[in-house]
Design a protein around this motif. Structure first.
Motif, PDB file in Angstrom:
ATOM      1  N   ASP A 140      32.836  33.064  -7.220  1.00 24.91           N
ATOM      2  CA  ASP A 140      32.908  31.618  -7.047  1.00 24.91           C
ATOM      3  C   ASP A 140      31.620  31.171  -6.380  1.00 24.91           C
ATOM      4  N   LEU A 141      30.983  30.147  -6.928  1.00 22.21           N
ATOM      5  CA  LEU A 141      29.676  29.701  -6.473  1.00 22.21           C
ATOM      6  C   LEU A 141      29.666  28.183  -6.304  1.00 22.21           C
ATOM      7  N   VAL A 142      29.083  27.735  -5.204  1.00 21.86           N
ATOM      8  CA  VAL A 142      28.832  26.313  -4.981  1.00 21.86           C
ATOM      9  C   VAL A 142      27.354  26.185  -4.609  1.00 21.86           C
ATOM     10  N   LYS A 143      26.611  25.389  -5.369  1.00 20.87           N
ATOM     11  CA  LYS A 143      25.211  25.105  -5.048  1.00 20.87           C
ATOM     12  C   LYS A 143      25.124  23.642  -4.630  1.00 20.87           C
ATOM     13  N   PHE A 144      24.240  23.390  -3.671  1.00 23.31           N
ATOM     14  CA  PHE A 144      24.069  22.015  -3.216  1.00 23.31           C
ATOM     15  C   PHE A 144      22.597  21.746  -2.941  1.00 23.31           C
ATOM     16  N   ALA A 145      22.207  20.484  -3.154  1.00 28.78           N
ATOM     17  CA  ALA A 145      20.834  20.043  -2.928  1.00 28.78           C
ATOM     18  C   ALA A 145      20.862  18.564  -2.560  1.00 28.78           C
ATOM     19  N   ASN A 146      19.911  18.167  -1.741  1.00 30.42           N
ATOM     20  CA  ASN A 146      19.825  16.763  -1.333  1.00 30.42           C
ATOM     21  C   ASN A 146      21.162  16.232  -0.810  1.00 30.42           C
ATOM     22  N   ASN A 147      21.839  17.052  -0.027  1.00 29.97           N
ATOM     23  CA  ASN A 147      23.087  16.684   0.652  1.00 29.97           C
ATOM     24  C   ASN A 147      24.284  16.514  -0.282  1.00 29.97           C
ATOM     25  N   HIS A 148      24.155  16.952  -1.539  1.00 32.92           N
ATOM     26  CA  HIS A 148      25.252  16.795  -2.495  1.00 32.92           C
ATOM     27  C   HIS A 148      25.494  18.106  -3.251  1.00 32.92           C
ATOM     28  N   ILE A 149      26.732  18.339  -3.561  1.00 31.76           N
ATOM     29  CA  ILE A 149      27.074  19.512  -4.375  1.00 31.76           C
ATOM     30  C   ILE A 149      26.582  19.263  -5.790  1.00 31.76           C
TER      31      ILE A 149
END
Length: 182
Positions: free
Chosen positions: A30-39
């Motif tokens: 299971d993977l969650v990536k986030f950038a610029n304060n958003h998923i």
């Protein structure tokens, strides 16, 4: 009773090989990536792979398999045998250890609490982003991964073993400047 893929691989390769080792691994990711304060990405997948070692007339080969239909296993075994014919025999090869062995349980390789983190991964990532912002970061980026799996060992000399494990990885880059890149 039908055979599992490890047993099928073993049975078919033993017709040609003096030694066979099959290590079968099955993992849930299971993977969650986030950038610029958003998923930005969430992804879940399962993987299954067999690492197969065979010694055919001291011609040693190690390969992996990811397809486990009876036909795929048959084709892989044919490929292993054909490839082994082109190898130079290893005259120093002395075979694999004869079993069976008793393996003592190793504690703390599988933690069900880690596996259950996947159910809260979005909340955990959002909480981490907010914590970074509360500490003065302007942007946060990173990944959160949860993995659980099982590996089994089967050899032509009677060794069998099994293990389960869990893993969690969390990476967060908290960027304090607008143009910072981490």
């Amino acid at each position: 009773m039908s055979m599992n893929p490890s047993e099928m691989i073993m049975k078919k390769l033993q017709k040609y090989a003096s030694d066979v080792v099959v290590i079968m691994g099955t993992d849930d990711h299971d993977l969650v990536k986030f950038a610029n304060n958003h998923i930005s990405i969430t992804k879940s997948w399962q993987s299954r792979e067999a690492l197969v070692f065979a010694s055919i007339q001291k011609r040693n080969i190690l390969t992996s398999m990811r397809e486990f239909s009876e036909q795929a296993i048959e084709n892989s075994v044919k490929g292993i045998v054909a490839f082994a014919k082109n190898l130079v025999p290893n005259q120093e090869y002395a075979g694999i250890a004869a079993g069976p062995f008793k393996y003592r349980p190793i504690q703390e390789t599988f933690d069900p609490r880690i596996r259950e983190l996947k159910d809260r991964s979005i909340d955990l990532v959002e909480g981490a982003i907010q914590a970074a912002l509360n500490e003065g970061a302007r942007r946060a980026a990173g990944t959160f991964e949860v993995q659980s799996g099982e590996s089994s060992l089967l050899t032509s000399n009677g060794c069998e073993g099994r293990e389960r494990g869990t893993c969690v990885y969390f990476s967060l880059r908290a960027l304090a400047e607008k143009d910072a890149s981490g």
